[in-house]
Motif scaffolding. Structure first.
Motif, mmCIF file in Angstrom:
data_model
loop_
_atom_site.group_PDB
_atom_site.id
_atom_site.type_symbol
_atom_site.label_atom_id
_atom_site.label_comp_id
_atom_site.label_asym_id
_atom_site.label_seq_id
_atom_site.Cartn_x
_atom_site.Cartn_y
_atom_site.Cartn_z
ATOM 1 N N PHE A 51 9.232 12.051 1.327
ATOM 2 C CA PHE A 51 8.330 12.868 0.523
ATOM 3 C C PHE A 51 8.560 12.733 -0.977
ATOM 4 N N TRP A 52 9.807 12.886 -1.439
ATOM 5 C CA TRP A 52 10.050 12.993 -2.876
ATOM 6 C C TRP A 52 9.668 11.760 -3.671
ATOM 7 N N PRO A 53 9.929 10.540 -3.207
ATOM 8 C CA PRO A 53 9.457 9.385 -3.992
ATOM 9 C C PRO A 53 7.931 9.359 -4.138
ATOM 10 N N LEU A 54 7.228 9.685 -3.047
ATOM 11 C CA LEU A 54 5.755 9.721 -3.098
ATOM 12 C C LEU A 54 5.269 10.834 -4.018
ATOM 13 N N TYR A 55 5.879 11.993 -3.895
ATOM 14 C CA TYR A 55 5.466 13.146 -4.694
ATOM 15 C C TYR A 55 5.709 12.887 -6.179
ATOM 16 N N ASN A 56 6.867 12.347 -6.507
ATOM 17 C CA ASN A 56 7.188 12.074 -7.914
ATOM 18 C C ASN A 56 6.217 11.062 -8.517
ATOM 19 N N VAL A 95 -17.364 13.583 -22.365
ATOM 20 C CA VAL A 95 -17.708 14.322 -21.146
ATOM 21 C C VAL A 95 -17.673 13.375 -19.948
ATOM 22 N N LEU A 96 -18.241 12.195 -20.100
ATOM 23 C CA LEU A 96 -18.233 11.212 -19.011
ATOM 24 C C LEU A 96 -16.813 10.726 -18.711
ATOM 25 N N LEU A 97 -15.994 10.563 -19.749
ATOM 26 C CA LEU A 97 -14.593 10.181 -19.547
ATOM 27 C C LEU A 97 -13.869 11.249 -18.744
ATOM 28 N N ARG A 98 -14.112 12.501 -19.093
ATOM 29 C CA ARG A 98 -13.470 13.601 -18.363
ATOM 30 C C ARG A 98 -13.866 13.579 -16.887
ATOM 31 N N LEU A 99 -15.146 13.371 -16.612
ATOM 32 C CA LEU A 99 -15.608 13.299 -15.227
ATOM 33 C C LEU A 99 -14.958 12.127 -14.491
ATOM 34 N N GLU A 100 -14.847 10.994 -15.184
ATOM 35 C CA GLU A 100 -14.208 9.823 -14.587
ATOM 36 C C GLU A 100 -12.741 10.107 -14.265
ATOM 37 N N LEU A 101 -12.049 10.747 -15.194
ATOM 38 C CA LEU A 101 -10.635 11.068 -14.971
ATOM 39 C C LEU A 101 -10.467 12.093 -13.849
ATOM 40 N N GLU A 102 -11.370 13.069 -13.766
ATOM 41 C CA GLU A 102 -11.318 14.050 -12.679
ATOM 42 C C GLU A 102 -11.536 13.361 -11.331
ATOM 43 N N ASN A 103 -12.454 12.394 -11.290
ATOM 44 C CA ASN A 103 -12.673 11.633 -10.055
ATOM 45 C C ASN A 103 -11.437 10.821 -9.681
ATOM 46 N N LYS A 104 -10.787 10.229 -10.690
ATOM 47 C CA LYS A 104 -9.569 9.467 -10.427
ATOM 48 C C LYS A 104 -8.451 10.389 -9.923
ATOM 49 N N MET A 105 -8.369 11.602 -10.497
ATOM 50 C CA MET A 105 -7.361 12.562 -10.033
ATOM 51 C C MET A 105 -7.637 12.977 -8.593
ATOM 52 N N ALA A 106 -8.901 13.210 -8.283
ATOM 53 C CA ALA A 106 -9.262 13.580 -6.917
ATOM 54 C C ALA A 106 -8.918 12.447 -5.955
ATOM 55 N N SER A 107 -9.182 11.227 -6.362
ATOM 56 C CA SER A 107 -8.850 10.061 -5.547
ATOM 57 C C SER A 107 -7.338 9.936 -5.360
ATOM 58 N N GLU A 108 -6.590 10.177 -6.428
ATOM 59 C CA GLU A 108 -5.124 10.145 -6.363
ATOM 60 C C GLU A 108 -4.600 11.204 -5.388
ATOM 61 N N LYS A 109 -5.169 12.397 -5.458
ATOM 62 C CA LYS A 109 -4.751 13.483 -4.562
ATOM 63 C C LYS A 109 -5.075 13.147 -3.112
ATOM 64 N N GLU A 110 -6.250 12.578 -2.896
ATOM 65 C CA GLU A 110 -6.647 12.183 -1.544
ATOM 66 C C GLU A 110 -5.711 11.109 -0.996
ATOM 67 N N VAL A 116 1.230 11.231 2.804
ATOM 68 C CA VAL A 116 2.211 12.198 3.313
ATOM 69 C C VAL A 116 1.839 12.737 4.689
ATOM 70 N N SER A 117 0.554 12.657 5.045
ATOM 71 C CA SER A 117 0.153 13.154 6.364
ATOM 72 C C SER A 117 0.719 12.290 7.498
ATOM 73 N N TYR A 122 -0.129 18.925 8.493
ATOM 74 C CA TYR A 122 -1.117 19.435 7.542
ATOM 75 C C TYR A 122 -0.779 20.863 7.125
ATOM 76 N N ARG A 123 -0.074 21.607 7.965
ATOM 77 C CA ARG A 123 0.389 22.944 7.569
ATOM 78 C C ARG A 123 1.334 22.834 6.374
ATOM 79 N N LYS A 124 2.244 21.854 6.429
ATOM 80 C CA LYS A 124 3.181 21.680 5.314
ATOM 81 C C LYS A 124 2.456 21.163 4.072
ATOM 82 N N ILE A 125 1.436 20.358 4.262
ATOM 83 C CA ILE A 125 0.655 19.875 3.113
ATOM 84 C C ILE A 125 -0.077 21.058 2.466
ATOM 85 N N MET A 126 -0.637 21.936 3.295
ATOM 86 C CA MET A 126 -1.277 23.139 2.761
ATOM 87 C C MET A 126 -0.243 24.008 2.045
ATOM 88 N N LYS A 127 0.928 24.125 2.652
ATOM 89 C CA LYS A 127 2.005 24.911 2.047
ATOM 90 C C LYS A 127 2.402 24.314 0.695
#
Length: 151
Positions: A51-56, A95-110, A116-117, A122-127
């Motif tokens: 977990f920690w290497p991926l999370y970091n 504004v468009l740059l911000r939207l692009e960065l938000e999309n990249k962040m969402a992609s990174e989170k996904e 990690v799944s 998924y309970r621990k991921i929610m936690k």
């Protein structure tokens, strides 16, 4: 002339110490967050090892995207002299740059959640998500109390 050199030395030293203090504060917050998440998630040693290497890395990527957006906003506003003086075309780009960065962040989170799944429930991921928010709230409460005492 000697007075100017002394003054310049003092100013540069104080800027250097302020930057050092900021770095130390960030390291301290990161250590507190790691301890908090470790306690909340109750990871096994096997889970923690994966977990920690991926999370970091994930946190590093998210921080980079956030700071990129902030730096670009500040730069463009500073160049214009004021937000109200910013050209409409530059504002649109930001504004468009911000939207692009938000999309990249969402992609990174996904991507992070997918990785990690494979070894966390998924309970621990929610936690994790809930614990990250709780840590941020606690940090803000503590920071808010500290500021009001100093003001």
């Amino acid at each position: 002339m000697k007075k100017y050199i002394l003054l310049l030395t003092i100013v540069l030293t104080s800027f250097s110490s302020m930057a050092q203090h900021t770095k130390e504060s960030r390291k301290k917050i990161k250590a507190l967050k790691t301890a908090y998440l470790t306690q909340e998630l109750q990871l096994t040693s096997s889970e923690a090892e994966k977990f920690w290497p991926l999370y970091n890395k994930h946190e590093e990527n998210i921080d980079f995207l956030r700071s990129k957006g902030r730096l670009e906003y500040k730069k463009k506003i500073k160049e214009a002299g004021d937000l109200n003086k910013l050209e409409e075309s530059d504002a649109k780009k930001l504004v468009l740059l911000r939207l692009e960065l938000e999309n990249k962040m969402a992609s990174e989170k996904e991507d992070f959640n997918t990785k990690v799944s494979k070894f966390l429930s998924y309970r621990k991921i929610m936690k994790l998500h809930i614990s990250e928010r709780e840590f941020a709230k606690k940090l803000m409460r503590k920071y808010g109390r500290g500021r009001s005492k100093n003001e």
